[in-house]
Design a protein around this motif. Structure first.
Motif, PDB file in Angstrom:
ATOM      1  N   LEU A  75     -10.231 -12.314  17.663  1.00  0.00           N
ATOM      2  CA  LEU A  75     -10.049 -10.834  16.848  1.00  0.00           C
ATOM      3  C   LEU A  75      -9.539  -9.082  16.256  1.00  0.00           C
ATOM      4  CD1 LEU A  75      -6.557  -9.616  18.421  1.00  0.00           C
ATOM      5  CD2 LEU A  75      -5.536  -9.870  16.192  1.00  0.00           C
ATOM      6  N   ALA A  76     -10.452  -9.235  17.395  1.00  0.00           N
ATOM      7  CA  ALA A  76     -11.845  -8.349  17.315  1.00  0.00           C
ATOM      8  C   ALA A  76     -10.266  -7.393  15.813  1.00  0.00           C
ATOM      9  CB  ALA A  76     -12.888  -6.875  18.010  1.00  0.00           C
ATOM     10  N   PRO A  77     -10.730  -5.463  14.950  1.00  0.00           N
ATOM     11  CA  PRO A  77      -9.737  -4.939  14.672  1.00  0.00           C
ATOM     12  C   PRO A  77      -9.618  -3.927  15.292  1.00  0.00           C
ATOM     13  CG  PRO A  77     -12.115  -5.536  12.952  1.00  0.00           C
ATOM     14  CD  PRO A  77     -12.613  -5.861  14.460  1.00  0.00           C
ATOM     15  N   TYR A  78      -8.457  -3.192  15.505  1.00  0.00           N
ATOM     16  CA  TYR A  78      -7.623  -2.112  16.309  1.00  0.00           C
ATOM     17  C   TYR A  78      -8.650  -0.745  15.919  1.00  0.00           C
ATOM     18  CZ  TYR A  78      -5.060   0.155  19.275  1.00  0.00           C
ATOM     19  OH  TYR A  78      -4.227   1.182  19.837  1.00  0.00           O
ATOM     20  N   THR A  79      -8.658  -1.125  14.429  1.00  0.00           N
ATOM     21  CA  THR A  79      -9.172   0.181  13.273  1.00  0.00           C
ATOM     22  C   THR A  79      -9.925   0.616  12.452  1.00  0.00           C
ATOM     23  OG1 THR A  79      -6.965   1.015  12.962  1.00  0.00           O
ATOM     24  CG2 THR A  79      -8.083   2.000  14.729  1.00  0.00           C
ATOM     25  N   THR A  80     -10.699   0.783  12.211  1.00  0.00           N
ATOM     26  CA  THR A  80     -11.378   0.971  10.264  1.00  0.00           C
ATOM     27  C   THR A  80     -11.372   1.655   9.744  1.00  0.00           C
ATOM     28  OG1 THR A  80     -12.629  -1.161  11.500  1.00  0.00           O
ATOM     29  CG2 THR A  80     -13.654  -0.607   9.663  1.00  0.00           C
ATOM     30  N   PHE A  81     -10.643   1.650   8.795  1.00  0.00           N
ATOM     31  CA  PHE A  81     -10.565   3.406   8.054  1.00  0.00           C
ATOM     32  C   PHE A  81     -11.932   2.420   7.168  1.00  0.00           C
ATOM     33  CE2 PHE A  81      -5.971   2.283   8.286  1.00  0.00           C
ATOM     34  CZ  PHE A  81      -6.341   3.198   9.620  1.00  0.00           C
ATOM     35  N   SER A  82     -13.031   3.483   7.259  1.00  0.00           N
ATOM     36  CA  SER A  82     -13.694   3.341   5.885  1.00  0.00           C
ATOM     37  C   SER A  82     -14.520   4.866   4.791  1.00  0.00           C
ATOM     38  CB  SER A  82     -15.365   3.297   6.872  1.00  0.00           C
ATOM     39  OG  SER A  82     -15.456   4.871   7.750  1.00  0.00           O
ATOM     40  N   ARG A  83     -13.457   5.177   4.764  1.00  0.00           N
ATOM     41  CA  ARG A  83     -13.104   6.925   4.005  1.00  0.00           C
ATOM     42  C   ARG A  83     -12.580   6.617   2.923  1.00  0.00           C
ATOM     43  NH1 ARG A  83     -14.144  10.987   8.134  1.00  0.00           N
ATOM     44  NH2 ARG A  83     -13.564  12.628   6.964  1.00  0.00           N
ATOM     45  N   ILE A  84     -10.991   5.201   2.829  1.00  0.00           N
ATOM     46  CA  ILE A  84     -11.287   5.645   1.623  1.00  0.00           C
ATOM     47  C   ILE A  84     -11.500   5.066   0.387  1.00  0.00           C
ATOM     48  CG2 ILE A  84      -8.808   4.417   0.864  1.00  0.00           C
ATOM     49  CD1 ILE A  84      -7.732   3.592   3.826  1.00  0.00           C
ATOM     50  N   HIS A  85     -12.153   4.047   0.100  1.00  0.00           N
ATOM     51  CA  HIS A  85     -12.922   4.074  -0.920  1.00  0.00           C
ATOM     52  C   HIS A  85     -14.719   3.637  -0.269  1.00  0.00           C
ATOM     53  CE1 HIS A  85      -9.317   3.043  -3.839  1.00  0.00           C
ATOM     54  NE2 HIS A  85      -8.779   2.019  -2.404  1.00  0.00           N
ATOM     55  N   SER A  86     -15.234   4.370  -2.057  1.00  0.00           N
ATOM     56  CA  SER A  86     -17.049   4.625  -1.794  1.00  0.00           C
ATOM     57  C   SER A  86     -17.311   2.031  -1.504  1.00  0.00           C
ATOM     58  CB  SER A  86     -17.766   4.603  -2.355  1.00  0.00           C
ATOM     59  OG  SER A  86     -16.776   4.949  -3.792  1.00  0.00           O
ATOM     60  N   LYS A  87     -16.453   1.754  -2.774  1.00  0.00           N
ATOM     61  CA  LYS A  87     -17.009   0.505  -3.043  1.00  0.00           C
ATOM     62  C   LYS A  87     -16.243  -1.233  -2.866  1.00  0.00           C
ATOM     63  CE  LYS A  87     -20.044   1.681  -6.699  1.00  0.00           C
ATOM     64  NZ  LYS A  87     -20.167   1.769  -7.954  1.00  0.00           N
ATOM     65  N   SER A  88     -16.373  -1.996  -3.109  1.00  0.00           N
ATOM     66  CA  SER A  88     -15.623  -3.345  -2.827  1.00  0.00           C
ATOM     67  C   SER A  88     -13.649  -2.441  -2.978  1.00  0.00           C
ATOM     68  CB  SER A  88     -16.250  -4.145  -3.768  1.00  0.00           C
ATOM     69  OG  SER A  88     -15.378  -5.211  -3.774  1.00  0.00           O
ATOM     70  N   ILE A  89     -12.910  -3.689  -1.801  1.00  0.00           N
ATOM     71  CA  ILE A  89     -12.066  -3.317  -2.059  1.00  0.00           C
ATOM     72  C   ILE A  89     -10.958  -3.815  -2.287  1.00  0.00           C
ATOM     73  CG2 ILE A  89      -9.606  -2.313  -0.991  1.00  0.00           C
ATOM     74  CD1 ILE A  89     -10.697  -0.763   0.797  1.00  0.00           C
ATOM     75  N   THR A  90     -10.502  -3.933  -3.758  1.00  0.00           N
ATOM     76  CA  THR A  90     -10.051  -5.346  -4.416  1.00  0.00           C
ATOM     77  C   THR A  90      -8.843  -5.901  -4.051  1.00  0.00           C
ATOM     78  OG1 THR A  90      -9.523  -4.232  -6.168  1.00  0.00           O
ATOM     79  CG2 THR A  90     -11.186  -5.819  -6.082  1.00  0.00           C
ATOM     80  N   CYS A  91      -7.762  -4.920  -4.379  1.00  0.00           N
ATOM     81  CA  CYS A  91      -6.313  -5.272  -3.366  1.00  0.00           C
ATOM     82  C   CYS A  91      -5.727  -4.486  -2.762  1.00  0.00           C
ATOM     83  CB  CYS A  91      -5.663  -5.479  -4.791  1.00  0.00           C
ATOM     84  SG  CYS A  91      -4.162  -6.203  -4.485  1.00  0.00           S
ATOM     85  N   LEU A  92      -4.761  -4.564  -1.421  1.00  0.00           N
ATOM     86  CA  LEU A  92      -4.183  -3.499  -1.019  1.00  0.00           C
ATOM     87  C   LEU A  92      -3.105  -3.653  -0.632  1.00  0.00           C
ATOM     88  CD1 LEU A  92      -4.852  -3.037   2.823  1.00  0.00           C
ATOM     89  CD2 LEU A  92      -5.030  -5.615   2.099  1.00  0.00           C
ATOM     90  N   ASP A  93      -1.521  -3.156   0.109  1.00  0.00           N
ATOM     91  CA  ASP A  93      -0.232  -2.950   0.605  1.00  0.00           C
ATOM     92  C   ASP A  93       0.113  -1.955   1.604  1.00  0.00           C
ATOM     93  OD1 ASP A  93       1.368  -5.141   0.560  1.00  0.00           O
ATOM     94  OD2 ASP A  93       3.198  -3.709  -1.478  1.00  0.00           O
ATOM     95  N   ILE A  94       1.124  -2.616   2.330  1.00  0.00           N
ATOM     96  CA  ILE A  94       1.303  -1.483   3.159  1.00  0.00           C
ATOM     97  C   ILE A  94       3.141  -1.685   2.720  1.00  0.00           C
ATOM     98  CG2 ILE A  94       1.658  -1.248   5.306  1.00  0.00           C
ATOM     99  CD1 ILE A  94      -1.116  -1.141   4.854  1.00  0.00           C
ATOM    100  N   SER A  95       3.756  -0.390   2.628  1.00  0.00           N
ATOM    101  CA  SER A  95       5.362  -0.184   2.260  1.00  0.00           C
ATOM    102  C   SER A  95       6.020  -0.888   3.659  1.00  0.00           C
ATOM    103  CB  SER A  95       5.906   1.401   2.045  1.00  0.00           C
ATOM    104  OG  SER A  95       5.087   2.563   3.680  1.00  0.00           O
ATOM    105  N   SER A  96       6.885  -1.244   3.322  1.00  0.00           N
ATOM    106  CA  SER A  96       7.537  -1.185   3.766  1.00  0.00           C
ATOM    107  C   SER A  96       8.492  -0.995   5.150  1.00  0.00           C
ATOM    108  CB  SER A  96      10.012  -2.246   3.270  1.00  0.00           C
ATOM    109  OG  SER A  96       9.528  -1.034   2.361  1.00  0.00           O
ATOM    110  N   GLY A  97       8.445   0.154   5.322  1.00  0.00           N
ATOM    111  CA  GLY A  97       8.519   1.135   6.736  1.00  0.00           C
ATOM    112  C   GLY A  97       7.401   1.600   7.101  1.00  0.00           C
ATOM    113  N   GLY A  98       5.781   0.919   6.597  1.00  0.00           N
ATOM    114  CA  GLY A  98       4.697   0.958   7.710  1.00  0.00           C
ATOM    115  C   GLY A  98       3.675   2.004   7.522  1.00  0.00           C
TER     116      GLY A  98
END
Length: 386
Positions: A75-98
């Motif tokens: 499965l290929a990504p539906y969208t890619t976000f490249s502008r949140i961080h400039s380096k390696s992203i170590t952790c992420l989470d999504i809120s309960s409401g999405g």
């Protein structure tokens, strides 16, 4: 099964390499060739001998290797976000409401963003050094983070203010867990301790475990009635809320996986694995998963933890995150692989795009899956047809 260079769409013609690695047998190699794009906009792809293309659409391709009874859907990504961080992203989470995402990066920042388009909403500033872990409370309005500065912090997602700072650990905090609705939280640290905290009074309610080895991952789960969690030696503080009948799981650097009663602080089991444990999660009131540095995913039954229910080994790359998902789980590894195993599916879903960069963390909301990677990208996948 693995596929390299396949990214869903892209060039009209091209080739991707396939490999199928059955346990204890030689790897089978093959290739996919794209003959162009059909009138419906879907690539026309053929597979080399030994592999079959079962079905293909704009974002996915399902391939099987009949000889080894292996089957994968890439499965290929539906969208890619490249502008949140400039380096390696170590952790992420999504809120309960999405609606919101939170992520931390080796660029030293922690940010809150719109989950639909990656648009930046808030920057959470206050940790010294790297932030190792971040997650939303069940309300979706508050964030818990832990950093190399040995501090735990609670933040308002609405105005980015730091509401509480917990101090007490002597080493960097590597993982956290939220108990029930979040009156209490648990942290695991490089100092070898797991601590329980009271969010309302920003106080430590106790050291739940001191294991003399770095605690890389923690998980809290509701225990099945058949599991004996032991009794506390002293009366628990009335500030402990929701700790009864909960298990605490610790993934340790010294190759041990430890399970305790969260309220009783009594041991439930200690399991020795093949290498350092990096992450762990509960699948049910008695089933759990834990992943090691040498690529093993252990499934254990708390009621009889001596021998694993199964050990899944896809590659020797470190298992970096595990997440319960529907009736199965999602795992990510240090070689860029990220895959979904589900009981009712006879194939594995492979989330592509990271190539060989480690995928550090996975988060889900309904049918959407978000991953964060060393390449600095957040990828969002859409499981439309599941």
């Amino acid at each position: 099964m693995k596929a390299q260079n396949w990214n869903g769409g892209g060039k009209d013609e091209g080739e991707a390499w396939l490999s199928c690695h059955p346990p204890g047998k030689p790897t089978l190699y093959g290739s996919l060739t794209c003959q162009g794009i059909g009138q419906d906009g879907i690539p026309e792809v053929t597979a080399s001998e030994g592999f079959i293309v079962n079905e293909i659409n704009k974002k996915s391709i399902h391939i099987s290797c009949p000889k080894e009874n292996a089957s994968s859907k890439f499965l290929a990504p539906y969208t890619t976000f490249s502008r949140i961080h400039s380096k390696s992203i170590t952790c992420l989470d999504i809120s309960s409401g999405g609606g919101l995402g939170v992520s931390s990066s080796t660029d030293g920042s922690m940010k809150i963003w719109q989950a639909s388009n990656g648009e930046l909403r808030r920057v959470l500033e206050g940790h010294v050094f790297d932030v190792n872990c971040c997650r939303f409370f069940p309300s979706g309005l508050v964030v818990l983070s832990g950093g190399m500065d040995a501090q735990l912090k609670i933040w308002s997602a609405e105005d980015a203010s730091c509401v509480v700072t917990f101090k007490g650990h002597k080493g960097g905090i590597l993982d956290t867990a939220i108990v029930d609705r979040g009156r209490n939280v648990v942290s695991g640290s490089r100092d070898g301790t797991a601590r329980l905290w009271d969010c309302g009074r920003s106080a430590c309610l106790g050291v739940i475990a001191d294991c003399g080895s770095s605690i890389n991952g923690v998980a809290v789960g509701a225990a099945d009635n058949s599991i004996n969690l032991g009794s506390p030696e002293q009366m628990p503080s009335e500030r402990e809320v929701g700790t009864e009948s909960k298990m605490l799981l610790l993934a340790r650097e010294d190759k041990k996986l430890q399970c305790l009663g969260l309220q009783s602080r009594q041991p439930v089991f200690l399991f020795v694995g093949s290498d350092a444990f990096n992450c762990c999660t509960f699948l049910s009131g008695f089933l759990l998963l834990a992943g090691t540095q040498d690529g093993n995913i252990y499934q254990l039954d708390v009621r009889s933890p001596r021998a694993p229910v199964q050990v899944i080994h896809r590659s020797g790359a470190p298992v970096l995150s595990l997440l319960s998902f529907r009736d199965g789980f999602i795992a990510s590894q240090g070689d860029g692989s990220c895959f979904i195993v589900q009981q009712d599916l006879d194939y594995v879903i492979e989330l592509t795009g990271a190539d060989c960069d480690p995928v550090f963390k996975v988060a889900t909301w309904e049918k959407q899956i978000y991953t964060c990677c060393r390449d600095g990208l957040v990828r969002r996948y859409q499981l439309s047809d599941l």
